[in-house]
Design a protein around this motif. Structure first.
Motif, mmCIF file in Angstrom:
data_model
loop_
_atom_site.group_PDB
_atom_site.id
_atom_site.type_symbol
_atom_site.label_atom_id
_atom_site.label_comp_id
_atom_site.label_asym_id
_atom_site.label_seq_id
_atom_site.Cartn_x
_atom_site.Cartn_y
_atom_site.Cartn_z
ATOM 1 N N UNK A 78 0.797 -1.218 0.000
ATOM 2 C CA UNK A 78 0.000 0.000 0.000
ATOM 3 C C UNK A 78 0.837 1.278 0.000
ATOM 4 N N UNK A 79 2.096 1.194 0.425
ATOM 5 C CA UNK A 79 2.925 2.398 0.524
ATOM 6 C C UNK A 79 3.705 2.697 -0.751
ATOM 7 N N UNK A 80 3.865 1.684 -1.608
ATOM 8 C CA UNK A 80 4.697 1.865 -2.788
ATOM 9 C C UNK A 80 3.891 1.643 -4.065
ATOM 10 N N UNK A 81 4.317 2.322 -5.107
ATOM 11 C CA UNK A 81 3.694 2.124 -6.413
ATOM 12 C C UNK A 81 4.079 0.752 -6.957
ATOM 13 N N UNK A 82 3.360 0.327 -7.991
ATOM 14 C CA UNK A 82 3.640 -0.975 -8.580
ATOM 15 C C UNK A 82 2.399 -1.824 -8.602
ATOM 16 N N UNK A 83 2.485 -3.001 -9.212
ATOM 17 C CA UNK A 83 1.310 -3.862 -9.327
ATOM 18 C C UNK A 83 0.772 -4.243 -7.949
ATOM 19 N N UNK A 84 -0.551 -4.196 -7.768
ATOM 20 C CA UNK A 84 -1.128 -4.538 -6.454
ATOM 21 C C UNK A 84 -0.920 -6.005 -6.117
ATOM 22 N N UNK A 85 -0.703 -6.269 -4.845
ATOM 23 C CA UNK A 85 -0.494 -7.632 -4.364
ATOM 24 C C UNK A 85 -1.699 -8.168 -3.599
ATOM 25 N N UNK A 86 -2.801 -7.409 -3.608
ATOM 26 C CA UNK A 86 -4.020 -7.838 -2.940
ATOM 27 C C UNK A 86 -5.180 -7.695 -3.920
ATOM 28 N N UNK A 87 -6.073 -8.691 -3.970
ATOM 29 C CA UNK A 87 -7.217 -8.595 -4.874
ATOM 30 C C UNK A 87 -8.076 -7.385 -4.529
ATOM 31 N N UNK A 88 -8.653 -6.768 -5.552
ATOM 32 C CA UNK A 88 -9.512 -5.604 -5.328
ATOM 33 C C UNK A 88 -10.874 -6.014 -4.779
ATOM 34 N N UNK A 89 -11.350 -7.177 -5.201
ATOM 35 C CA UNK A 89 -12.696 -7.621 -4.798
ATOM 36 C C UNK A 89 -12.664 -8.083 -3.345
ATOM 37 N N UNK A 90 -13.625 -7.648 -2.551
ATOM 38 C CA UNK A 90 -13.564 -7.813 -1.100
ATOM 39 C C UNK A 90 -13.568 -9.282 -0.661
ATOM 40 N N UNK A 91 -14.355 -10.133 -1.334
ATOM 41 C CA UNK A 91 -14.389 -11.536 -0.921
ATOM 42 C C UNK A 91 -13.090 -12.250 -1.289
ATOM 43 N N UNK A 92 -12.523 -11.900 -2.429
ATOM 44 C CA UNK A 92 -11.228 -12.489 -2.801
ATOM 45 C C UNK A 92 -10.146 -12.051 -1.831
ATOM 46 N N UNK A 93 -10.207 -10.794 -1.399
ATOM 47 C CA UNK A 93 -9.221 -10.306 -0.442
ATOM 48 C C UNK A 93 -9.374 -11.013 0.907
ATOM 49 N N UNK A 94 -10.619 -11.251 1.306
ATOM 50 C CA UNK A 94 -10.851 -12.002 2.544
ATOM 51 C C UNK A 94 -10.306 -13.418 2.426
ATOM 52 N N UNK A 95 -10.473 -14.050 1.268
ATOM 53 C CA UNK A 95 -9.950 -15.401 1.057
ATOM 54 C C UNK A 95 -8.425 -15.382 1.084
ATOM 55 N N UNK A 96 -7.845 -14.352 0.517
ATOM 56 C CA UNK A 96 -6.389 -14.217 0.576
ATOM 57 C C UNK A 96 -5.912 -14.187 2.031
ATOM 58 N N UNK A 97 -6.600 -13.401 2.860
ATOM 59 C CA UNK A 97 -6.231 -13.313 4.269
ATOM 60 C C UNK A 97 -6.431 -14.641 4.988
ATOM 61 N N UNK A 98 -7.451 -15.393 4.588
ATOM 62 C CA UNK A 98 -7.672 -16.716 5.171
ATOM 63 C C UNK A 98 -6.511 -17.646 4.821
ATOM 64 N N UNK A 99 -6.060 -17.617 3.585
ATOM 65 C CA UNK A 99 -4.952 -18.481 3.158
ATOM 66 C C UNK A 99 -3.676 -18.117 3.908
ATOM 67 N N UNK A 100 -3.431 -16.830 4.102
ATOM 68 C CA UNK A 100 -2.260 -16.396 4.868
ATOM 69 C C UNK A 100 -2.337 -16.920 6.295
ATOM 70 N N UNK A 101 -3.522 -16.873 6.889
ATOM 71 C CA UNK A 101 -3.693 -17.374 8.250
ATOM 72 C C UNK A 101 -3.486 -18.885 8.312
ATOM 73 N N UNK A 102 -3.966 -19.609 7.312
ATOM 74 C CA UNK A 102 -3.732 -21.056 7.240
ATOM 75 C C UNK A 102 -2.228 -21.337 7.180
ATOM 76 N N UNK A 103 -1.519 -20.552 6.370
ATOM 77 C CA UNK A 103 -0.070 -20.735 6.242
ATOM 78 C C UNK A 103 0.626 -20.515 7.582
ATOM 79 N N UNK A 104 0.246 -19.454 8.279
ATOM 80 C CA UNK A 104 0.889 -19.144 9.559
ATOM 81 C C UNK A 104 0.536 -20.158 10.649
ATOM 82 N N UNK A 105 -0.726 -20.580 10.677
ATOM 83 C CA UNK A 105 -1.210 -21.401 11.784
ATOM 84 C C UNK A 105 -0.896 -22.884 11.622
ATOM 85 N N UNK A 106 -0.845 -23.375 10.378
ATOM 86 C CA UNK A 106 -0.723 -24.813 10.154
ATOM 87 C C UNK A 106 0.474 -25.183 9.274
#
Length: 213
Positions: A78-106
């Motif tokens: 969010x602080x730097x220019x360049x291609x976005x690394x988070x989906x724009x659509x809210x449900x896809x972004x929520x799923x992205x955050x879920x996958x990150x949490x799965x990676x960290x937790x399991x």
């Protein structure tokens, strides 16, 4: 602030340092990597000032200091220019955050520490693996790959033309886990996971951030 060259503190071997490096490279942000070995006999006091829990990575952008990898990578996006690394659509972004949490937790505690460290690193050091821990990690790995394969079939944005933070978070963990033969066999049972991994391997950022042997 965008003109200030950020600093990233940590060790090349660290999964979480590599996640942050991947984000910086994908955003084409020049940065300074400051080595910190948290397995040294004594962690430098200056590092404990940056991270009171003594972990890595830590991040500095001018006078702004940050730790916790998910916070760092979201800031980078969010602080730097360049291609976005988070989906724009809210449900896809929520799923992205879920996958990150799965990676960290399991994925990280079980596939990296429970399988890679126990089955690969410990024998290298002449140590005996903890079979109880390996058995537990094996069960979590089977569930993790089934879950991730299902999510991959739904989330067409994962490691498409532009990787997301979910891709960058998982990739260094899977890199270590795949050094365990039985993990490679597990992944082979899910074709879309194997296809995803091949797309990860093709990323310039993944090759650029490869840890030294």
């Amino acid at each position: 602030m965008g003109e200030t060259r950020p600093q990233l503190h940590g060790a090349e071997y660290s999964v979480y340092l590599r996640i942050a490096r991947l984000a910086l490279v994908e955003k084409e942000v020049a940065y300074d990597l400051v080595p910190v070995d948290i397995f040294a006999e004594k962690i430098p006091g200056t590092h404990l000032e940056r991270h009171p829990f003594g972990k890595i990575p830590t991040f500095a952008h001018g006078d702004f200091h940050l730790y916790e990898t998910s916070a760092i990578t979201r800031y980078i996006d969010e602080a730097f220019e360049g291609p976005p690394l988070q989906p724009a659509e809210i449900q896809s972004r929520a799923r992205m955050n879920q996958i990150i949490s799965i990676a960290d937790s399991y994925v990280y505690p079980q596939l990296v520490w429970g399988l890679y460290v126990e089955c690969i690193e410990k024998p290298k050091r002449g140590e005996v693996p903890d079979e109880g821990r390996v058995q537990k990690a094996r069960g979590v790995a089977l569930i993790s790959f089934a879950v991730l394969a299902g999510l991959l079939s739904e989330q067409r944005w994962m490691c498409g033309d532009r990787p997301t933070l979910a891709d960058l978070h998982l990739a260094p963990m899977i890199h270590y886990a795949l050094q365990v033969p039985e993990v490679r066999a597990m992944v082979a049972n899910h074709r879309n996971l194997g296809d995803w991994w091949q797309r990860v391997l093709a990323l310039d950022s993944f090759r650029e951030t490869q840890p030294s042997p």
